[in-house]
Design an enzyme around this catalytic site. Structure first.
Site, PDB file in Angstrom:
ATOM      1  N   CYS A 385       3.632  17.147  76.992  1.00 51.41           N
ATOM      2  CA  CYS A 385       4.831  17.859  77.465  1.00 51.41           C
ATOM      3  C   CYS A 385       4.508  19.325  77.742  1.00 51.41           C
ATOM      4  CB  CYS A 385       5.941  17.752  76.418  1.00 51.41           C
ATOM      5  SG  CYS A 385       7.341  18.850  76.721  1.00 51.41           S
ATOM      6  N   CYS A 388       6.184  21.805  75.380  1.00 56.93           N
ATOM      7  CA  CYS A 388       5.513  21.858  74.075  1.00 56.93           C
ATOM      8  C   CYS A 388       4.251  22.697  74.180  1.00 56.93           C
ATOM      9  CB  CYS A 388       5.167  20.447  73.605  1.00 56.93           C
ATOM     10  SG  CYS A 388       6.586  19.362  73.333  1.00 56.93           S
TER      11      CYS A 388
END
Length: 465
Positions: A385, A388
């Protein structure tokens, strides 16, 4: 801060700004894909009086670290441009609109929209073309560069030539000396040959860039599709930055412009020769793509230009982290969706000796406890991600700051087989989700903000610990 200024009264040199006036109505033949834009000269009055420095927003907007002995980037004086109101815009649609535009037109649009809140990222290679385009627009512009401390001597001399040629001051960003010292003491000067360049680039390039971009609303890069078919073949001319955050913080707060995305390398060099601008002398020695000295070498005839960068690594992963969003194995969204091919093979993130990796059993036990010995903050994440990845630095810093404080910092990989469990039991909505487990409460508290810088996360912890 570097600005190009045209004055209706004189072309007097002013420190930090263009020392020569730009043509009021630049016209001429096209060079490569360049078309000059008709623009009347702007009459701008600049004062460098110290009394105006208080109104300047420095490029590096992040608070100075207490443990850093390195001064922040130089705070040059900027003209009072006033607050620029940027309306919400569909940048995907704008990219489609500009797909056939020349680099000059794209540069002009970028500077028009963001004024003093945008800056050119200059790496010491063909990025001098970006500065030339900016000068030709007749608009003020800023330039910054990352000095890793390991550049070639020729690159430093090139920086000096560019500053003198354009009459500008490049805003240099430097790595944190404490972080560099720890890396070198623990792993030596050339650890990247053994375990990959990612860690060194994170300390010397990505973190300084992150600090720089937090003082901006947009930035301009010299990326081209033909530079790296494995990682850059799909870059648009303008996009919402998929990795970094800008001045306002949060996802979508930074716009990334790539004016030369659709230009071929040969055309860039035709333009540079036509405009007779300075170029890095390393180019004449076989270097095409130029980075740090230990990680860059000349390429042989027939080799692609990026083969001279990190030549000991996989050709499909040749990004230092500045353009991490280009990597193919990373998700294009942050909603918790898996890769298109269903794999989750991306390298893990949030690595720190002060951070605990929780298993499924571990986080189940943590969530069931009503009387914990110490509070916990845990991030639910997926390593692929991009959001993230964008908060990796700040979360690791949080773990380091909370070490020994009585607050535990953990991570739980919540994609794949763990996703449904995380949704039902751990309030997972999208990646990343951050939970605080108080000392005397069974139910965790979900972090509500999209601001994931270390100060915001620390304030959240301190309010609940």
């Amino acid at each position: 801060m570097a600005f190009t200024i045209t004055s209706s009264s004189s072309s007097t040199a002013i420190s930090g700004y263009c020392r020569s006036t730009c043509p009021s109505e630049p016209k001429g033949p096209q060079f490569s894909s360049v078309r000059l834009v008709d623009r009347p000269a702007a009459a701008v009055s600049i004062s460098s009086d110290r009394s105006r420095r208080s109104a300047v927003r420095p490029l590096n907007a992040e608070p100075k670290r207490n443990d850093s002995i390195v001064p922040l980037a130089s705070a040059a004086v900027a003209p009072e441009l006033g607050e620029k109101v940027v309306e919400a815009e569909d940048y995907e649609a704008l990219a489609n609109e500009l797909v056939n535009a020349s680099p000059l037109e794209i540069m002009d649009k970028a500077l028009e929209k963001f004024g003093g809140d945008i800056a050119i990222a200059f790496s010491g290679a063909e990025d001098v073309a970006l500065i030339e385009y900016a000068k030709l627009t007749g608009r003020p512009f800023r330039v910054f560069s990352l000095d890793t401390g390991r550049l070639n001597p020729e690159t430093y001399r090139f920086f000096d030539q560019v500053e003198k040629h354009y009459g500008i001051h490049i805003e240099y960003m430097f790595p944190d000396s404490v972080e560099v010292q720890a890396l070198v003491r623990n792993k030596g000067l050339f650890s990247f040959y053994e375990d990959g360049h990612r860690e060194c680039c994170r300390v010397r390039k990505v973190r300084p860039l992150r600090r720089a971009l937090k003082g901006l609303r947009a930035w301009i890069t010299g990326q081209r599709k033909d530079q790296s078919p494995g990682t850059r073949s799909e870059i648009p001319v303008v996009q919402v930055d998929p990795v970094f955050e800008g001045l306002d913080g949060g996802a979508g707060s930074l716009i990334k412009w790539n004016p030369m995305a659709n230009v071929e390398g040969g055309d860039v060099w035709n333009f540079l020769r036509a405009m007779n601008v300075p170029v890095n002398s390393l180019h004449s020695q076989g270097y095409v793509s130029i980075g740090c000295e230990p990680c860059t070498r000349p390429v042989l005839p027939g080799q692609h230009e990026r083969e001279g960068r990190w030549w000991w690594e996989d050709a499909k992963a040749k990004e230092c982290g500045l353009h991490k969003g280009n990597l193919k194995n990373e998700s294009a969204n942050g909603n918790g969706a898996a890769h298109a091919n269903g794999t989750t093979a991306a390298a893990d993130i949030f690595e720190s000796q002060n951070l605990v990796a929780l298993s499924r059993a571990g986080i189940e036990n943590l969530s069931r406890l009503e009387n914990r010995k110490e509070p916990w903050i845990v991030v639910l994440y997926a390593p692929w991600c991009q959001f993230c990845q964008a908060m990796e630095e700040s979360y690791v810093q949080l773990a380091d700051k909370l070490a020994g404080s009585g607050v535990k910092v953990g991570k739980f990989r919540a994609d794949g087989d763990q996703k449904e469990f995380a949704k039902q039991e751990l309030q997972l909505g999208s990646f990343p989700t951050i939970l605080f487990f108080p000392k005397h409460s069974s139910r965790p508290i979900k972090y509500p903000s999209e601001k994931r810088d270390v100060d915001s996360l620390l304030a959240f912890v301190n309010a609940l610990r």
